[in-house]
Design a protein around this motif. Structure first.
Motif, PDB file in Angstrom:
ATOM      1  N   ASN A   1     -24.562   3.929  -1.485  1.00  0.00           N
ATOM      2  CA  ASN A   1     -24.342   3.983  -0.038  1.00  0.00           C
ATOM      3  C   ASN A   1     -23.449   5.182   0.261  1.00  0.00           C
ATOM      4  O   ASN A   1     -22.250   5.141   0.024  1.00  0.00           O
ATOM      5  CB  ASN A   1     -23.678   2.680   0.435  1.00  0.00           C
ATOM      6  CG  ASN A   1     -23.348   2.714   1.920  1.00  0.00           C
ATOM      7  OD1 ASN A   1     -23.921   3.482   2.678  1.00  0.00           O
ATOM      8  ND2 ASN A   1     -22.415   1.879   2.341  1.00  0.00           N
TER       9      ASN A   1
ATOM     10  N   VAL B   1     -21.346   7.469   2.697  1.00  0.00           N
ATOM     11  CA  VAL B   1     -20.656   7.222   3.962  1.00  0.00           C
ATOM     12  C   VAL B   1     -20.017   8.505   4.461  1.00  0.00           C
ATOM     13  O   VAL B   1     -19.677   9.398   3.690  1.00  0.00           O
ATOM     14  CB  VAL B   1     -19.578   6.117   3.819  1.00  0.00           C
ATOM     15  CG1 VAL B   1     -20.202   4.789   3.446  1.00  0.00           C
ATOM     16  CG2 VAL B   1     -18.507   6.516   2.795  1.00  0.00           C
ATOM     17  N   GLY B   2     -19.853   8.588   5.781  1.00  0.00           N
ATOM     18  CA  GLY B   2     -19.240   9.737   6.428  1.00  0.00           C
ATOM     19  C   GLY B   2     -19.730   9.856   7.853  1.00  0.00           C
ATOM     20  O   GLY B   2     -20.698   9.187   8.262  1.00  0.00           O
ATOM     21  N   SER B   3     -19.086  10.714   8.621  1.00  0.00           N
ATOM     22  CA  SER B   3     -19.403  10.865  10.040  1.00  0.00           C
ATOM     23  C   SER B   3     -20.532  11.850  10.295  1.00  0.00           C
ATOM     24  O   SER B   3     -21.019  11.965  11.431  1.00  0.00           O
ATOM     25  CB  SER B   3     -18.155  11.319  10.803  1.00  0.00           C
ATOM     26  OG  SER B   3     -17.730  12.606  10.355  1.00  0.00           O
ATOM     27  N   GLN B   4     -20.971  12.585   9.265  1.00  0.00           N
ATOM     28  CA  GLN B   4     -22.047  13.566   9.397  1.00  0.00           C
ATOM     29  C   GLN B   4     -23.328  13.011   8.780  1.00  0.00           C
ATOM     30  O   GLN B   4     -23.285  12.066   7.993  1.00  0.00           O
ATOM     31  CB  GLN B   4     -21.660  14.876   8.712  1.00  0.00           C
ATOM     32  CG  GLN B   4     -20.304  15.431   9.126  1.00  0.00           C
ATOM     33  CD  GLN B   4     -20.236  15.754  10.586  1.00  0.00           C
ATOM     34  OE1 GLN B   4     -21.011  16.572  11.090  1.00  0.00           O
ATOM     35  NE2 GLN B   4     -19.323  15.118  11.313  1.00  0.00           N
ATOM     36  N   SER B   5     -24.453  13.635   9.125  1.00  0.00           N
ATOM     37  CA  SER B   5     -25.726  13.139   8.592  1.00  0.00           C
ATOM     38  C   SER B   5     -26.759  14.263   8.576  1.00  0.00           C
ATOM     39  O   SER B   5     -26.961  14.946   9.590  1.00  0.00           O
ATOM     40  CB  SER B   5     -26.243  11.965   9.431  1.00  0.00           C
ATOM     41  OG  SER B   5     -27.471  11.481   8.922  1.00  0.00           O
TER      42      SER B   5
ATOM     43  N   ASP C   1     -30.252   7.857   2.148  1.00  0.00           N
ATOM     44  CA  ASP C   1     -29.033   7.693   2.946  1.00  0.00           C
ATOM     45  C   ASP C   1     -28.469   9.091   3.188  1.00  0.00           C
ATOM     46  O   ASP C   1     -28.086   9.789   2.247  1.00  0.00           O
ATOM     47  CB  ASP C   1     -28.028   6.826   2.178  1.00  0.00           C
ATOM     48  CG  ASP C   1     -26.819   6.435   3.030  1.00  0.00           C
ATOM     49  OD1 ASP C   1     -26.501   7.184   3.975  1.00  0.00           O
ATOM     50  OD2 ASP C   1     -26.192   5.403   2.734  1.00  0.00           O
ATOM     51  N   ARG C   2     -28.408   9.519   4.442  1.00  0.00           N
ATOM     52  CA  ARG C   2     -28.085  10.914   4.769  1.00  0.00           C
ATOM     53  C   ARG C   2     -26.628  11.125   5.175  1.00  0.00           C
ATOM     54  O   ARG C   2     -26.231  12.236   5.518  1.00  0.00           O
ATOM     55  CB  ARG C   2     -29.008  11.405   5.890  1.00  0.00           C
ATOM     56  CG  ARG C   2     -30.488  11.341   5.528  1.00  0.00           C
ATOM     57  CD  ARG C   2     -31.378  11.784   6.697  1.00  0.00           C
ATOM     58  NE  ARG C   2     -32.779  11.731   6.341  1.00  0.00           N
ATOM     59  CZ  ARG C   2     -33.545  10.656   6.447  1.00  0.00           C
ATOM     60  NH1 ARG C   2     -33.017   9.525   6.896  1.00  0.00           N
ATOM     61  NH2 ARG C   2     -34.805  10.686   6.107  1.00  0.00           N
ATOM     62  N   ASP C   3     -25.813  10.083   5.133  1.00  0.00           N
ATOM     63  CA  ASP C   3     -24.426  10.211   5.590  1.00  0.00           C
ATOM     64  C   ASP C   3     -23.597  11.060   4.612  1.00  0.00           C
ATOM     65  O   ASP C   3     -23.797  11.011   3.396  1.00  0.00           O
ATOM     66  CB  ASP C   3     -23.783   8.829   5.724  1.00  0.00           C
ATOM     67  CG  ASP C   3     -24.461   7.982   6.781  1.00  0.00           C
ATOM     68  OD1 ASP C   3     -25.027   8.560   7.730  1.00  0.00           O
ATOM     69  OD2 ASP C   3     -24.429   6.734   6.648  1.00  0.00           O
ATOM     70  N   HIS C   4     -22.650  11.797   5.174  1.00  0.00           N
ATOM     71  CA  HIS C   4     -21.743  12.601   4.351  1.00  0.00           C
ATOM     72  C   HIS C   4     -20.580  13.065   5.219  1.00  0.00           C
ATOM     73  O   HIS C   4     -20.528  12.793   6.428  1.00  0.00           O
ATOM     74  CB  HIS C   4     -22.471  13.814   3.747  1.00  0.00           C
ATOM     75  CG  HIS C   4     -22.933  14.817   4.769  1.00  0.00           C
ATOM     76  ND1 HIS C   4     -22.193  15.910   5.145  1.00  0.00           N
ATOM     77  CD2 HIS C   4     -24.079  14.876   5.514  1.00  0.00           C
ATOM     78  CE1 HIS C   4     -22.841  16.609   6.051  1.00  0.00           C
ATOM     79  NE2 HIS C   4     -23.992  15.995   6.296  1.00  0.00           N
ATOM     80  N   GLU C   5     -19.637  13.778   4.591  1.00  0.00           N
ATOM     81  CA  GLU C   5     -18.495  14.320   5.327  1.00  0.00           C
ATOM     82  C   GLU C   5     -18.314  15.796   4.946  1.00  0.00           C
ATOM     83  O   GLU C   5     -17.244  16.242   4.550  1.00  0.00           O
ATOM     84  CB  GLU C   5     -17.223  13.515   5.021  1.00  0.00           C
ATOM     85  CG  GLU C   5     -16.113  13.661   6.035  1.00  0.00           C
ATOM     86  CD  GLU C   5     -16.513  13.215   7.435  1.00  0.00           C
ATOM     87  OE1 GLU C   5     -16.129  13.913   8.396  1.00  0.00           O
ATOM     88  OE2 GLU C   5     -17.205  12.171   7.573  1.00  0.00           O
TER      89      GLU C   5
ATOM     90  N   TYR D   1     -13.785   3.935   6.656  1.00  0.00           N
ATOM     91  CA  TYR D   1     -14.838   3.988   5.641  1.00  0.00           C
ATOM     92  C   TYR D   1     -14.413   3.324   4.326  1.00  0.00           C
ATOM     93  O   TYR D   1     -15.189   2.578   3.738  1.00  0.00           O
ATOM     94  CB  TYR D   1     -15.252   5.437   5.378  1.00  0.00           C
ATOM     95  CG  TYR D   1     -15.994   6.057   6.537  1.00  0.00           C
ATOM     96  CD1 TYR D   1     -17.285   5.652   6.849  1.00  0.00           C
ATOM     97  CD2 TYR D   1     -15.405   7.039   7.322  1.00  0.00           C
ATOM     98  CE1 TYR D   1     -17.977   6.218   7.911  1.00  0.00           C
ATOM     99  CE2 TYR D   1     -16.080   7.617   8.384  1.00  0.00           C
ATOM    100  CZ  TYR D   1     -17.363   7.201   8.680  1.00  0.00           C
ATOM    101  OH  TYR D   1     -18.027   7.758   9.739  1.00  0.00           O
TER     102      TYR D   1
END
Length: 429
Positions: A116, A118-122, A130-134, A156
């Protein structure tokens, strides 16, 4: 280290990473410890045992592989990719949305591990599940630090942070300033994420022929300083490790701007992150697997396998052949068995389950002091001793230690496809 057995039934255990453990004759039990071991049962009916592991595992006897995340858990590991445009996969020359995350996702998926991001960017292609990242293009170390100071990322709480930062600082910052800024960032991240493992990566090289010797040297020198910066933080008790991911590339792995990785460069980075995140054992000549106290996935081959999930809600697949699913106590239950067939069987410990069960005594289909088996759409306990209840409606096998007494039934396994199950397939040991 190499450990070799005898022609008897041995219990063999390594003592460090990268062990080679060889059984010889007999029915051996092989125990890898901290990962990346080679376990070879050779002849006999041999078992790999992970009961003392600190995380859940995915064991696949078909592929001869056991994998386990080093940090966090085998199910739904929460990872924050953190950094600049190299994390985001964005540049002006040849953007590669998803960056190293594409390969890291593929590596996890290939080994049946869930991930999974996680992050505010995608961003990323459709193949990236899962495209989330920071990742923030153009950002320097101090801006990442400010992001945490505001508390905007506190919610997060990932299991692991993958930090790659510093490339943009090589333009104008001194090495002393870069080192100080990174030390502050490590302090800030570990303060805001006290239970998170922080992995600090080296940055990719910078091509001097395109960007000048100063930037290129700054990148190389910064990478040389990173192990010491991380080591100082470790001495303070912080959960941080150094990983040589970006620095393992060469200038030939960069696009024409001489800064950002090519698609193959990102693939190498994803593989390097995976090796830093996951222990991987190689199995040869192994028939049986004992899992951990956590949630495991155990997959047998076409032979007769013995699978014991242990604690946690495990996923067990016999894989063909006459397979045996072993339970020592009723608290090891709530598993999912995906392919239970007519030649498969359960083994339950009389001592661990109690309720009057007797070793070697078959369960009765009527009230009995030595245990009962009841099957039906809504099975009802009989008598006041141990009852195994199988619902032909839901596929759930449960255990009631005192039948119609005060104790409730505990789910042992949910069997996919609701196959028929008889008392002759249950053995008390």
């Amino acid at each position: 280290m190499a450990t070799n057995g005898t022609n008897a039934a041995d219990i063999l255990e390594g003592d460090d990473k990268n062990d080679t453990i060889n059984g010889l004759g007999g029915n051996d039990t092989l125990k890898g410890k901290s990962g990346n071991d080679r376990l070879n049962g050779n002849s006999g009916n041999d078992t790999v045992d992970y009961a003392q592991a600190n995380n859940g595992i995915v064991a696949n006897l078909v592929r001869g592989v056991v994998v386990s995340p080093i940090y966090g858990k085998a199910s739904h590991l929460k990872v924050m990719p953190l950094g600049d445009s190299i994390t985001a996969g964005r540049n002006r020359v040849n953007p590669i949305p998803g960056a190293y995350r594409n390969q890291l996702w593929a590596d996890f998926s290939a080994d049946n591990l869930s991930l999974n991001f996680v992050g505010s960017q995608s961003n990323g292609p459709n193949s990236l599940g899962d495209r989330d990242h920071e990742g923030h293009p153009g950002w320097r170390i101090f801006r990442i630090n400010d992001l945490f100071v505001t508390g905007s990322l506190d919610s997060y709480q990932p299991d692991v942070v993958l930090l790659g930062i510093g490339t943009n600082d090589t333009r104008t910052k001194s090495l002393d300033r870069m080192s100080e800024d990174l030390g502050n960032l490590i302090d800030t991240i570990t303060e805001h994420y006290p239970n998170t493992q922080l992995l600090v990566s080296s940055i990719p090289p910078i091509d001097a022929s395109i960007n000048g010797n100063t930037r290129s040297n700054n990148a190389d020198n910064f990478n040389n300083l990173l192990p010491n910066i991380v080591g100082d933080a470790q001495k303070q008790g912080k959960k941080v490790d150094f990983v040589d991911v970006g620095g393992s590339l060469s200038v030939n792995d960069l696009v024409s701007d001489g800064i950002h990785p090519t698609a193959d460069g990102y693939k190498q980075m994803g593989d390097a992150w995976y090796k830093a995140l996951v222990d991987r054992d190689t199995l040869t000549g192994i028939e049986n697997v004992t899992g951990t106290a956590y949630r495991d996935t155990l997959i047998g081959d076409t032979g007769a396998n013995v699978l014991r999930g242990g604690g946690g809600k495990d996923i067990l697949t016999g894989g063909g052949g006459s397979d045996t699913f072993v339970y020592k106590t009723a608290n090891e239950g709530a598993d999912r068995i995906t392919d239970f067939g007519g030649n498969d069987r359960f083994k339950f410990s009389a001592r661990g389950f109690g309720g009057g069960l007797v070793v070697g005594t078959e369960l009765s289909t009527q009230a009995s002091a030595t245990g009962v088996f009841v099957s039906g759409e809504n099975p009802t306990p009989l008598g006041t001793n141990a009852n195994f209840l199988y619902s032909a409606n839901t596929g759930i096998l449960s255990f009631d230690v005192d039948g119609t007494g005060s104790h409730s039934a505990l789910d042992i396994a949910k069997i996919t496809g609701t196959p028929s199950l008889s008392s002759s397939q249950i053995f008390i040991t």
